[in-house]
Motif scaffolding. Structure first.
Motif, PDB file in Angstrom:
ATOM      1  N   ASP A 113       0.827  -1.206   0.000  1.00  0.00           N
ATOM      2  CA  ASP A 113       0.000   0.000   0.000  1.00  0.00           C
ATOM      3  C   ASP A 113       0.863   1.259   0.000  1.00  0.00           C
ATOM      4  O   ASP A 113       0.463   2.289  -0.546  1.00  0.00           O
ATOM      5  CB  ASP A 113      -0.905   0.021   1.236  1.00  0.00           C
ATOM      6  N   LEU A 114       2.017   1.179   0.658  1.00  0.00           N
ATOM      7  CA  LEU A 114       2.960   2.291   0.759  1.00  0.00           C
ATOM      8  C   LEU A 114       4.374   1.790   0.514  1.00  0.00           C
ATOM      9  O   LEU A 114       4.696   0.655   0.868  1.00  0.00           O
ATOM     10  CB  LEU A 114       2.929   2.908   2.168  1.00  0.00           C
ATOM     11  N   LEU A 143       9.881   4.654 -10.883  1.00  0.00           N
ATOM     12  CA  LEU A 143       9.994   3.202 -11.066  1.00  0.00           C
ATOM     13  C   LEU A 143       8.979   2.449 -10.210  1.00  0.00           C
ATOM     14  O   LEU A 143       8.483   1.404 -10.604  1.00  0.00           O
ATOM     15  CB  LEU A 143      11.389   2.715 -10.668  1.00  0.00           C
ATOM     16  N   ALA A 144       8.709   2.993  -9.034  1.00  0.00           N
ATOM     17  CA  ALA A 144       7.771   2.331  -8.125  1.00  0.00           C
ATOM     18  C   ALA A 144       6.347   2.358  -8.684  1.00  0.00           C
ATOM     19  O   ALA A 144       5.499   1.595  -8.249  1.00  0.00           O
ATOM     20  CB  ALA A 144       7.808   2.988  -6.747  1.00  0.00           C
ATOM     21  N   GLY A 145       6.113   3.212  -9.658  1.00  0.00           N
ATOM     22  CA  GLY A 145       4.803   3.259 -10.302  1.00  0.00           C
ATOM     23  C   GLY A 145       3.768   3.954  -9.450  1.00  0.00           C
ATOM     24  O   GLY A 145       4.089   4.875  -8.710  1.00  0.00           O
ATOM     25  N   PRO A 146       2.539   3.476  -9.518  1.00  0.00           N
ATOM     26  CA  PRO A 146       1.452   4.195  -8.845  1.00  0.00           C
ATOM     27  C   PRO A 146       1.414   3.974  -7.327  1.00  0.00           C
ATOM     28  O   PRO A 146       0.475   4.386  -6.675  1.00  0.00           O
ATOM     29  CB  PRO A 146       0.203   3.606  -9.499  1.00  0.00           C
ATOM     30  N   ARG A 147       2.416   3.339  -6.781  1.00  0.00           N
ATOM     31  CA  ARG A 147       2.449   3.129  -5.336  1.00  0.00           C
ATOM     32  C   ARG A 147       2.527   4.464  -4.605  1.00  0.00           C
ATOM     33  O   ARG A 147       3.085   5.426  -5.106  1.00  0.00           O
ATOM     34  CB  ARG A 147       3.667   2.291  -4.932  1.00  0.00           C
ATOM     35  N   ARG A 148       2.010   4.508  -3.421  1.00  0.00           N
ATOM     36  CA  ARG A 148       2.125   5.714  -2.590  1.00  0.00           C
ATOM     37  C   ARG A 148       3.532   5.752  -2.008  1.00  0.00           C
ATOM     38  O   ARG A 148       3.935   4.844  -1.287  1.00  0.00           O
ATOM     39  CB  ARG A 148       1.080   5.685  -1.493  1.00  0.00           C
TER      40      ARG A 148
END
Length: 182
Positions: A113-114, A143-148
């Motif tokens: 989630d985070l 790079l982590a994309g849409p992650r929070r």
């Protein structure tokens, strides 16, 4: 933790350096902040006793409490979630610490989630470690994309404000919540 509850933007990472001021620092966080409970140096029973104290404060203040460790222990200890790079589909909130592109690729499979990305700046937690700096931090965040993304490492309210809400979901710190800056 209900998924409808907004994820905190301010996080405190527990640390032995707080000493007796740890609980006071958690109490003084803005309501509905987040706490990542670490204290790896303690024996399991001591760690659990301190965790229970932190949990009581977090419940009173509306804070989210993550246990640094596995999902199973987090469930047993009644944490809101866990903080670990692992596959742990427990229904709990899941955050993962990352420091480089390889670790980001690893955690993408577990879909946390985070993502706590560090160290952005010089930090007392890891003296002498090479900080990412703003440019590398931005590249890794993409790079982590849409992650929070939660920025960690030498963070303060001022540095978080400079990064802006388009770059990060929030920020985490240890020293920013110490005696002199709380």
């Amino acid at each position: 933790m209900p998924r409808s509850h907004p994820l905190p933007k301010i996080w405190l990472m527990t640390d032995a350096r707080f000493g007796d001021d740890q609980l006071r620092a958690i109490q003084q966080l803005p309501a509905r902040s987040g706490v990542v409970f670490r204290h790896y140096h303690l024996a399991t029973q001591q760690r659990r006793v301190l965790f229970a104290q932190v949990l009581r404060i977090c419940r009173r203040r509306g804070h989210i409490l993550l246990l640094a460790g596995d999902a199973r222990t987090a469930l047993r200890w009644h944490a809101d979630g866990f903080h670990q790079r692992s596959l742990g589909h427990s229904g709990l909130l899941h955050s993962a610490p990352v420091h480089n592109a390889r670790e980001i690729a690893e955690v993408k499979q577990s879909r946390p989630d985070l993502v706590f990305l560090s160290p952005l700046f010089d930090t007392n937690s890891h003296p002498g470690a090479q900080p990412l700096g703003p440019l590398m931090f931005q590249r890794l965040a993409k790079l982590a994309g849409p992650r929070r993304i939660i920025a960690l490492g030498g963070m303060t309210r001022q540095t978080a404000f400079m990064l802006g809400p388009r770059s990060i979901h929030g920020w985490a710190a240890i020293d920013a919540f110490g005696k002199k800056t709380a």
